[in-house]
Design a protein around this motif. Structure first.
Motif, PDB file in Angstrom:
ATOM      1  N   ARG A 104       0.811  -1.219   0.000  1.00  0.00           N
ATOM      2  CA  ARG A 104       0.000   0.000   0.000  1.00  0.00           C
ATOM      3  C   ARG A 104       0.842   1.265   0.000  1.00  0.00           C
ATOM      4  NH1 ARG A 104      -5.148  -1.244   3.903  1.00  0.00           N
ATOM      5  NH2 ARG A 104      -5.311  -3.428   3.369  1.00  0.00           N
ATOM      6  N   LEU A 105       1.860   1.299  -0.821  1.00  0.00           N
ATOM      7  CA  LEU A 105       2.591   2.548  -0.985  1.00  0.00           C
ATOM      8  C   LEU A 105       1.692   3.526  -1.727  1.00  0.00           C
ATOM      9  CD1 LEU A 105       6.099   1.191  -1.947  1.00  0.00           C
ATOM     10  CD2 LEU A 105       5.185   1.746   0.289  1.00  0.00           C
ATOM     11  N   PHE A 106       1.765   4.810  -1.345  1.00  0.00           N
ATOM     12  CA  PHE A 106       0.921   5.801  -1.996  1.00  0.00           C
ATOM     13  C   PHE A 106       1.382   5.966  -3.434  1.00  0.00           C
ATOM     14  CE2 PHE A 106       1.148   7.342   2.540  1.00  0.00           C
ATOM     15  CZ  PHE A 106       0.005   6.659   2.912  1.00  0.00           C
ATOM     16  N   PRO A 107       0.507   5.713  -4.405  1.00  0.00           N
ATOM     17  CA  PRO A 107       0.960   5.648  -5.803  1.00  0.00           C
ATOM     18  C   PRO A 107       1.392   7.007  -6.360  1.00  0.00           C
ATOM     19  CG  PRO A 107      -1.432   5.407  -5.661  1.00  0.00           C
ATOM     20  CD  PRO A 107      -0.911   5.385  -4.253  1.00  0.00           C
ATOM     21  N   HIS A 108       0.933   8.103  -5.743  1.00  0.00           N
ATOM     22  CA  HIS A 108       1.242   9.423  -6.311  1.00  0.00           C
ATOM     23  C   HIS A 108       2.465  10.054  -5.649  1.00  0.00           C
ATOM     24  CE1 HIS A 108      -1.164   9.954  -2.778  1.00  0.00           C
ATOM     25  NE2 HIS A 108      -0.976  11.253  -2.768  1.00  0.00           N
ATOM     26  N   LEU A 109       3.128   9.318  -4.751  1.00  0.00           N
ATOM     27  CA  LEU A 109       4.299   9.871  -4.083  1.00  0.00           C
ATOM     28  C   LEU A 109       5.521   9.004  -4.381  1.00  0.00           C
ATOM     29  CD1 LEU A 109       2.761  10.651  -0.567  1.00  0.00           C
ATOM     30  CD2 LEU A 109       2.976  12.178  -2.516  1.00  0.00           C
TER      31      LEU A 109
ATOM     32  N   TYR B 181       6.186  10.233   4.934  1.00  0.00           N
ATOM     33  CA  TYR B 181       4.795  10.658   5.121  1.00  0.00           C
ATOM     34  C   TYR B 181       4.422  10.824   6.592  1.00  0.00           C
ATOM     35  CZ  TYR B 181      -0.196  11.064   4.528  1.00  0.00           C
ATOM     36  OH  TYR B 181      -1.474  11.530   4.561  1.00  0.00           O
TER      37      TYR B 181
ATOM     38  N   ASP C 277       5.195   2.171  -8.434  1.00  0.00           N
ATOM     39  CA  ASP C 277       4.901   1.115  -9.403  1.00  0.00           C
ATOM     40  C   ASP C 277       6.132   0.699 -10.201  1.00  0.00           C
ATOM     41  OD1 ASP C 277       4.906   3.483 -10.664  1.00  0.00           O
ATOM     42  OD2 ASP C 277       2.912   3.334 -11.549  1.00  0.00           O
TER      43      ASP C 277
END
Lengths: 268, 229
Positions: free
Chosen positions: A96-101, A109, A141
């Motif tokens: 669950r890494l934040f995809p936009h960061l 974070y 990703d």
């Protein structure tokens, strides 16, 4: 870590006509004093639900959760500490890494919310410990499963949790990565002194990490066992290592890389 | 294409001004409405959903008439705005902005809502486990992941605002330089003998601006996907 959990929850199932599957219910209670607790049991028995309740992502119908004498949840007293105030790290099965960061911003974070005192592992320590220095400016990703999981662990650690929850952190990884991360988890347990609760299906993993094992079966408590897992490697963990073959080299490499980490005062 | 007359040019400028303002003005409200409809559970939720979608199904003239009754100088809200804040909407370009914003609002809310519902709640849980409170989670996780939907909705709303006619002419009439946007001007030229050339030029212009908006939105979408990949 002293953990006192008592949960009762009825899940409403989408009843299918002709199936006599009763709605699933969870009714477990246990008190353990462990450095690392493993929740084991068949799939669908409610292990992740228990983790979610401890994390504050899920609120059961009834019950209480106490961690080292602090009440996180008590439905009878209408206490339910908000997830963001519990300071419980959570490493999910899927990272669950934040995809936009970027990796760096993922890692940082939790920085605004982490207390400045307590275990002194900073960004540089964590990055060295996890060997993710070369990934810092990438997007999630562009990472492999093992890389994602290491970043996820680092991200959780940098928020300076008082307890680390891990839901099958190694499930998506190949053998070699698995043993690397296992070694890391052992070091967090022994050198950093970070209490943890692990959900796992893998007996070797559990044998290496856990100091207590709670067996959950179909939403009920099966058994509670203590494990002789000492800070240095034990018979159990050595034998697990032999099964997982290529561990030795990584292990010594990790230890060499961060001798300075041992001087960091561990949390009680 | 021949040069535009000052009248036509002012219609173009006014249309762009009205459409841009309407879109920018409605974005925060649309995000709030979409969030309330898709995430919150409260008694008036389905009513809010219906009211938001009303401009989509009502005849635009009816929307314009309702605006006139409510926001006109004699209407309850219009009177209040004028006496308290000195704001007059009827027969002003600001009124045209309101009409255009309301007509485009359902499109914007729909797009934002779809995008909001596609945001994986598990990211928000992960952010919470790192100590972020709900507001911070919304600002740093939910909102950024919703941006593609907001942009797509904004382009739709902008296009709708450019083409808005019925509610505009009913609410704020057709005052040159103030409320006479391109569609209103075209209608006027069509009604005037000998003004076919102006009507045709403005029609071409409207098509050009719409195509331009489409191209810009495509480029934006492509840049977003490139950045994500």
């Amino acid at each position: 870590m002293q953990l006192d959990v008592q949960l009762r929850h009825g899940f409403v199932s989408r009843a299918r006509r002709g199936s006599d599957n009763a709605a699933f219910s969870l009714d477990v209670g246990f008190t353990v004093d462990a450095r690392a607790l493993a929740l084991v049991g068949p799939s669908g028995s409610g292990k992740t639900t228990i983790l979610n309740a401890i994390a504050g992502v899920f609120t059961p119908d009834q019950g209480h959760i106490r961690l080292d004498g602090m009440t996180l949840l008590d439905t009878a007293m209408k206490i339910n500490v908000r997830q963001s105030r519990r300071r419980i790290g959570y490493v999910f099965q899927d990272g669950r890494l934040f995809p936009h960061l970027t990796v760096r911003r993922n890692l940082l974070y939790g920085r605004w919310f982490a207390p400045r005192y307590e275990h002194g592992l900073g960004l540089d320590d964590i990055v060295a410990l996890l060997g993710i220095g070369h990934l810092m400016d990438r997007n999630p990703d562009a990472l492999s499963g093992g890389e994602k999981q290491r970043v996820a662990i680092g991200r959780a650690l940098l928020a300076k949790p008082r307890l680390l929850l891990m839901d099958e952190p190694l499930a998506a990884l190949d053998l070699e990565r698995r043993s690397q991360i296992l070694t890391l988890i052992e070091r967090l347990r022994d050198e950093v002194g970070l209490p943890m609760v692990l959900v796992s299906h893998d007996p070797g993993e559990v044998a290496r990490v856990a100091t207590s094992i709670v067996d959950i079966r179909h939403g009920r408590l099966g058994s509670i066992r203590s494990m002789p897992n000492a800070p240095s490697s034990t018979v159990a963990s050595e034998s697990a290592e032999i099964i997982h073959l290529p561990v030795g080299t990584h292990r010594s490499a990790h230890f060499r890389r961060s001798t300075e980490l041992r001087e960091v005062p561990g949390r009680p | 294409m021949e040069m535009l007359t000052p009248e036509e040019l002012s219609a173009l400028q006014l249309s762009l001004k009205v459409a841009f303002s309407a879109t920018l003005f409605s974005i925060p409200f649309a995000i709030a409405a979409a969030f309330a409809i898709s995430r919150l559970r409260f008694p008036g939720r389905s009513l809010l959903d219906s009211v938001v979608h009303l401009p989509l199904v009502l005849p635009p003239v009816v929307t314009g008439y309702l605006l006139l009754v409510t926001f006109g100088r004699r209407g309850p809200v219009g009177q209040l705005l004028e006496s308290q804040f000195g704001i007059v909407l009827s027969f002003r370009w600001t009124g045209a902005v309101l009409a255009a914003a309301i007509m485009g609002f359902p499109l914007l809310v729909r797009s934002v809502r779809l995008s909001l519902e596609a945001v994986d709640l598990r990211y928000e849980q992960a952010a919470g486990s790192l100590g972020a409170n709900p507001l911070w989670v919304f600002l740093t996780i939910t909102l950024p992941l919703t941006v593609p939907g907001i942009l797509a909705g904004a382009v739709l709303a902008f296009a709708k605002a450019l083409g808005e006619f019925g509610a505009t002419i009913t609410f704020v009439s057709a005052i040159p330089g103030e409320t006479r946007t391109i569609p209103v001007a075209i209608y006027g030229y069509v009604q005037t003998p000998g003004a076919d050339g102006s009507a045709m030029r403005l029609a071409l212009l409207a098509a050009l601006v719409s195509i331009l908006a489409l191209v810009v939105s495509e480029a934006m979408a492509r840049r977003m996907t490139l950045r994500d990949a």
